[in-house]
Design a protein around this motif. Structure first.
Motif, short mmCIF file in Angstrom:
data_model
loop_
_atom_site.label_atom_id
_atom_site.label_comp_id
_atom_site.label_asym_id
_atom_site.label_seq_id
_atom_site.Cartn_x
_atom_site.Cartn_y
_atom_site.Cartn_z
N VAL A 1 0.86 -1.19 0.00
CA VAL A 1 0.00 0.00 0.00
C VAL A 1 0.89 1.24 0.00
N ILE A 2 0.59 2.17 -0.92
CA ILE A 2 1.38 3.39 -1.04
C ILE A 2 0.54 4.58 -0.60
N VAL A 3 1.05 5.34 0.34
CA VAL A 3 0.37 6.57 0.76
C VAL A 3 1.35 7.73 0.64
N HIS B 1 -6.10 6.23 0.08
CA HIS B 1 -6.18 7.01 1.31
C HIS B 1 -6.93 6.24 2.39
N GLU B 2 -7.29 4.99 2.08
CA GLU B 2 -8.05 4.18 3.04
C GLU B 2 -7.08 3.54 4.02
N MET B 3 -6.85 4.22 5.12
CA MET B 3 -5.85 3.74 6.07
C MET B 3 -6.29 2.45 6.77
N LEU C 1 6.34 11.89 8.01
CA LEU C 1 5.29 10.88 8.10
C LEU C 1 4.42 11.12 9.32
N GLN C 2 5.01 11.51 10.42
CA GLN C 2 4.22 11.81 11.62
C GLN C 2 3.21 12.91 11.32
N GLU C 3 3.67 13.95 10.63
CA GLU C 3 2.77 15.05 10.27
C GLU C 3 1.65 14.57 9.34
N PHE C 4 2.07 13.77 8.33
CA PHE C 4 1.09 13.26 7.35
C PHE C 4 0.02 12.42 8.06
N LEU C 5 0.45 11.53 8.93
CA LEU C 5 -0.50 10.64 9.61
C LEU C 5 -1.42 11.43 10.54
N SER C 6 -0.88 12.47 11.15
CA SER C 6 -1.72 13.26 12.06
C SER C 6 -2.85 13.95 11.29
N LYS C 7 -2.62 14.17 9.99
CA LYS C 7 -3.67 14.80 9.18
C LYS C 7 -4.68 13.80 8.64
N VAL C 8 -4.23 12.59 8.33
CA VAL C 8 -5.15 11.66 7.66
C VAL C 8 -5.81 10.65 8.62
N LEU C 9 -5.28 10.47 9.81
CA LEU C 9 -5.88 9.46 10.70
C LEU C 9 -6.97 10.05 11.58
#
Ligand SMILES: Nc1ncnc2c1ncn2[C@@H]1O[C@H](COP(=O)(O)OP(=O)(O)OP(=O)(O)O)[C@@H](O)[C@H]1O
Ligand SMILES: [Mg+2]
Length: 245
Positions: A36-38, A199-201, A237-245
């Motif tokens: 899976v690529i995000v 984008h489906e985590m 990645l931490q920033e990205f995940l904080s936005k999408v999760l």
């Protein structure tokens, strides 16, 4: 199964300048894996996917598929593409053909199956996604979720060894996302090799063998879903995940 070596892709702009979209990607995909690529918009995820089956010609680097370097100009890329399915955000079905015609067109035209064989195969697959009753309708009368399940069936009709998915659920109404993800999960369980930009985590956590974070044309981080989501290393990645999760 697929080995990506120092893959670079540049696009020439109209003013003569060059945009570097992929900046030396190295990666190995084994048979049966679900990658899976995000990553952020514009980071090069689609370009990476399209380079894998040479829908986009890499500027440099190599893609080795089953021990054959498919970037070698001598390789018949149409033959390679027959073995790599692709599913797009906007389905890309032929609206002037019925569902059955959409499904049998490529395998029959390419001489992979007779028309009878292709129809039998298509029927079996339609049954599996509960759409056998739609065989003779035109795509216009289908919902987005149904269209995407048909598009997945269409790629399966070619007996691919790997399927590349580029945001297969992004164009769907929320209530239809689940039915498409269910078909993809079923494929994953059956052992299909899959590379999925999404984008489906939840899907990534449940199905991925590895999750990749692509940022500015590079794989910034790669890990098992547990580590990727539970213990992200880079600040990006931490920033990205904080936005999408
Ligand atoms: N054919 C093209 N010509 C010029 N530039 C392109 C072309 N295709 C892509 N690009 C550029 O390459 C970059 C990466 O695009 P790409 O579509 O791979 O990103 P992405 O990660 O899939 O983004 P998104 O999440 O929005 O789908 C973008 O800056 C885009 O403008
Ligand atoms: Mg994209």
């Amino acid at each position: 199964m697929i080995s990506v070596k120092n893959l670079c892709k540049e696009f020439k702009n109209t003013d003569g300048s060059v945009t570097k979209v992929l900046k030396g990607i190295n990666y190995e995909i084994n048979k049966g894996e679900k990658i899976v690529i995000v990553g952020p918009s514009g980071s090069g995820k689609s370009t990476f996917l399209r380079c894998l089956n040479l829908m986009e010609r890499p500027t440099s680097g190599h893609i080795i598929f089953d021990d054959v370097d498919i970037t070698d100009p001598k390789v018949n890329i149409n033959k390679v593409r027959e073995r790599m399915g692709m599913v797009f955000q906007h389905f890309n079905l032929f609206n002037n053909l019925t569902v059955m015609q959409n499904l049998t067109l490529a395998p029959v035209k390419l001489g992979i199956m007779s028309e009878t064989e292709a129809k039998e195969k298509a029927k079996g697959l339609l049954e599996r996604v509960n759409l056998l009753d739609k065989a003779d309708v035109y795509p216009i009368s289908l919902s987005g979720g149904q269209k995407q399940r048909i598009a997945i069936v269409r790629s399966l009709c070619m007996n691919p060894e790997v399927i590349l998915f580029d945001e297969p659920t992004s164009a769907l109404d929320p209530e239809m996302v689940g039915e498409v993800l269910d078909v993809m999960k079923q494929l994953a369980d059956e052992g299909m090799t899959m590379v999925v930009v999404t984008h489906e985590m939840g899907f990534a956590k449940e199905v991925a063998t590895k999750v990749l974070f692509v940022d500015e044309g590079q794989i910034l981080e790669e890990n098992t879903p547990e580590e990727f989501f539970g213990n992200p290393q880079s600040k990006r990645l931490q920033e990205f995940l904080s936005k999408v999760l």
